[in-house]
Design a protein around this motif. Structure first.
Motif, PDB file in Angstrom:
ATOM      1  N   PHE A  21       0.833  -1.202   0.000  1.00  0.00           N
ATOM      2  CA  PHE A  21       0.000   0.000   0.000  1.00  0.00           C
ATOM      3  C   PHE A  21       0.868   1.252   0.000  1.00  0.00           C
ATOM      4  CE2 PHE A  21      -1.964   3.441   2.413  1.00  0.00           C
ATOM      5  CZ  PHE A  21      -3.115   3.658   1.669  1.00  0.00           C
ATOM      6  N   SER A  85      -2.066   0.608  12.430  1.00  0.00           N
ATOM      7  CA  SER A  85      -3.381   0.247  12.992  1.00  0.00           C
ATOM      8  C   SER A  85      -3.307  -1.008  13.850  1.00  0.00           C
ATOM      9  CB  SER A  85      -4.418   0.051  11.879  1.00  0.00           C
ATOM     10  OG  SER A  85      -4.683   1.266  11.212  1.00  0.00           O
ATOM     11  N   PRO A 115      -5.699   0.084   7.602  1.00  0.00           N
ATOM     12  CA  PRO A 115      -5.237   1.422   7.238  1.00  0.00           C
ATOM     13  C   PRO A 115      -3.806   1.665   7.704  1.00  0.00           C
ATOM     14  CG  PRO A 115      -7.465   1.525   8.096  1.00  0.00           C
ATOM     15  CD  PRO A 115      -6.982   0.121   8.334  1.00  0.00           C
ATOM     16  N   SER A 117      -1.448   4.759   8.422  1.00  0.00           N
ATOM     17  CA  SER A 117      -1.549   6.202   8.607  1.00  0.00           C
ATOM     18  C   SER A 117      -0.278   6.910   8.174  1.00  0.00           C
ATOM     19  CB  SER A 117      -1.815   6.528  10.079  1.00  0.00           C
ATOM     20  OG  SER A 117      -3.020   5.970  10.525  1.00  0.00           O
ATOM     21  N   ARG A 233      -6.416   9.666   8.757  1.00  0.00           N
ATOM     22  CA  ARG A 233      -5.153   9.265   8.148  1.00  0.00           C
ATOM     23  C   ARG A 233      -3.942   9.654   8.977  1.00  0.00           C
ATOM     24  NH1 ARG A 233      -5.009   8.173   2.932  1.00  0.00           N
ATOM     25  NH2 ARG A 233      -3.134   7.080   3.606  1.00  0.00           N
ATOM     26  N   GLU A 245     -14.662  13.129   2.310  1.00  0.00           N
ATOM     27  CA  GLU A 245     -13.843  12.539   1.256  1.00  0.00           C
ATOM     28  C   GLU A 245     -14.659  12.532  -0.035  1.00  0.00           C
ATOM     29  OE1 GLU A 245     -11.843  11.015  -1.392  1.00  0.00           O
ATOM     30  OE2 GLU A 245     -10.729  10.992   0.497  1.00  0.00           O
ATOM     31  N   SER A 279     -13.626   3.560   9.361  1.00  0.00           N
ATOM     32  CA  SER A 279     -12.445   4.077   8.657  1.00  0.00           C
ATOM     33  C   SER A 279     -11.768   2.967   7.852  1.00  0.00           C
ATOM     34  CB  SER A 279     -11.444   4.673   9.649  1.00  0.00           C
ATOM     35  OG  SER A 279     -12.013   5.720  10.393  1.00  0.00           O
ATOM     36  N   TRP A 280     -11.724   1.779   8.408  1.00  0.00           N
ATOM     37  CA  TRP A 280     -11.093   0.646   7.719  1.00  0.00           C
ATOM     38  C   TRP A 280     -11.869   0.311   6.444  1.00  0.00           C
ATOM     39  CZ3 TRP A 280      -8.744  -3.631  11.304  1.00  0.00           C
ATOM     40  CH2 TRP A 280      -8.009  -3.029  12.322  1.00  0.00           C
ATOM     41  N   LEU A 283     -11.146   2.743   3.634  1.00  0.00           N
ATOM     42  CA  LEU A 283      -9.928   2.448   2.879  1.00  0.00           C
ATOM     43  C   LEU A 283     -10.198   1.419   1.794  1.00  0.00           C
ATOM     44  CD1 LEU A 283      -6.853   2.442   2.369  1.00  0.00           C
ATOM     45  CD2 LEU A 283      -6.683   0.692   4.165  1.00  0.00           C
ATOM     46  N   ARG A 286     -12.140   2.936  -1.109  1.00  0.00           N
ATOM     47  CA  ARG A 286     -11.326   3.794  -1.974  1.00  0.00           C
ATOM     48  C   ARG A 286     -10.396   2.972  -2.854  1.00  0.00           C
ATOM     49  NH1 ARG A 286     -10.895   6.664   2.835  1.00  0.00           N
ATOM     50  NH2 ARG A 286      -8.717   6.019   3.089  1.00  0.00           N
ATOM     51  N   LEU A 287      -9.843   1.890  -2.307  1.00  0.00           N
ATOM     52  CA  LEU A 287      -8.984   1.027  -3.115  1.00  0.00           C
ATOM     53  C   LEU A 287      -9.772   0.356  -4.228  1.00  0.00           C
ATOM     54  CD1 LEU A 287      -6.609  -0.714  -0.550  1.00  0.00           C
ATOM     55  CD2 LEU A 287      -6.033   1.005  -2.245  1.00  0.00           C
TER      56      LEU A 287
END
Length: 315
Positions: A21, A85, A115, A117, A233, A245, A279-280, A283, A286-287
């Protein structure tokens, strides 16, 4: 040799996926180390003025962090835990995919990825400020120049790297070629706030995502997007739905196979099933969206299934 600590993830975690990543995320300015499977990080820990280096690797079936540099070793090890994380109990994350098959498919696609950070909330905030209204490549180059010209260097298992400068250094920055005056003012304000402890990761996490985002927006030049970026982040808050976002609604629409970006209320409704890892999930969403517009991304593998993680401990 620096001081070594052992980290034991709770729930699935893949160091390989974390390295992959970061290698695809240019603003982080770090990736694997000189040896395959090593992750090298250079950063200024929260509350410290000097730099720390960390080499993260798998060794004899354990996840080992070797800390170097003048910063306090324990603070550096704890920050590495947060960066990856690993300070979060992820043993319940697979259950999110069981409740929501769309998320389960993403978990299967990126096994063991948590994630990763920015090294600190301050560095995250600096990136979001630099990247606003600027082409990504230009912002990456500017951040790299700030790091090389102003950051302290540290040796990490034979690999010398520069860290993004400490908040106090940025707070006194008078100017930099290519950096607009307005962004300079915001960076200096962030540096001052961070030097005073207002951007401390543990402090922001203790406030809770919503409260932390609201508090950060009181800083000069910090809007919702930057505030959420700092919290998610930078501080590694695991359960915040980053509605600011701009791609989140589109990413969720792709995952659920709908034609239009999800409305905020619909995104929030679906996000209830992702707690306490919103939050996880963000991610992974978004990927998924990024993969839809790019043919290739790094391969992800699963490592470190299960196991109870104790706090980082010296050895």
């Amino acid at each position: 040799m620096g001081r070594q600590y052992t980290l034991e993830p709770r729930g699935p975690f893949s160091l390989h996926s974390a390295i992959s990543f970061l290698q695809g995320f240019a603003p982080a300015l770090h990736g694997r180390g000189g040896q395959v499977g090593h992750l090298h990080l250079a950063f200024v820990p929260d509350g410290e003025r000097r730099v720390a280096g960390a080499c993260v690797r798998s060794q004899d079936g354990e996840l080992v962090v070797e800390v170097s540099g003048p910063a306090e070793p324990g603070a550096a090890a704890r920050q590495v835990e947060r960066i990856l994380s690993l300070d979060v109990d992820g043993s319940g994350f697979p259950e999110v995919g069981e409740r929501d098959p769309a998320i389960g498919r993403l978990q299967a696609r990126y096994p063991g990825l948590r994630p990763v950070s920015f090294p600190s909330p301050f560095e995250a905030g600096a990136w979001f400020v630099l990247s606003q209204r600027m082409q990504a490549a230009q912002a990456v180059a500017l951040k790299a120049r700030i790091t090389e010209e102003l950051g302290e260097r540290v040796a990490i298992c034979g690999d010398e790297r520069a860290a993004f400068p400490a908040p106090g250094v940025v707070a006194e920055l008078e100017g930099l070629a290519g950096l607009p005056e307005r962004k300079l003012a915001t960076l200096r304000a962030l540096g001052q706030a961070a030097a005073q402890g207002e951007l401390d990761g543990e402090r922001l996490r203790a406030m809770g995502g919503e409260a932390a985002v609201e508090a950060l927006q009181r800083l000069p030049g910090v809007g919702p997007f930057t505030a959420q970026g700092i919290v998610v982040r930078g501080a590694g808050e695991p359960d915040h739905l980053a509605t600011a976002e701009p791609r989140m609604a589109q990413a969720a629409a792709l995952a659920y196979g709908v034609d239009e970006p999800l409305a905020p209320e619909e995104l929030a409704r679906r996000g209830e099933a992702w707690r306490p890892y919103r939050s996880w999930v963000g991610l992974l969403l978004r990927l998924g969206l990024q993969d839809a517009s790019h043919e290739t991304r790094p391969h992800f593998e699963m490592h470190w299934r299960g196991g109870e993680r104790r706090s980082a401990r010296g050895r």
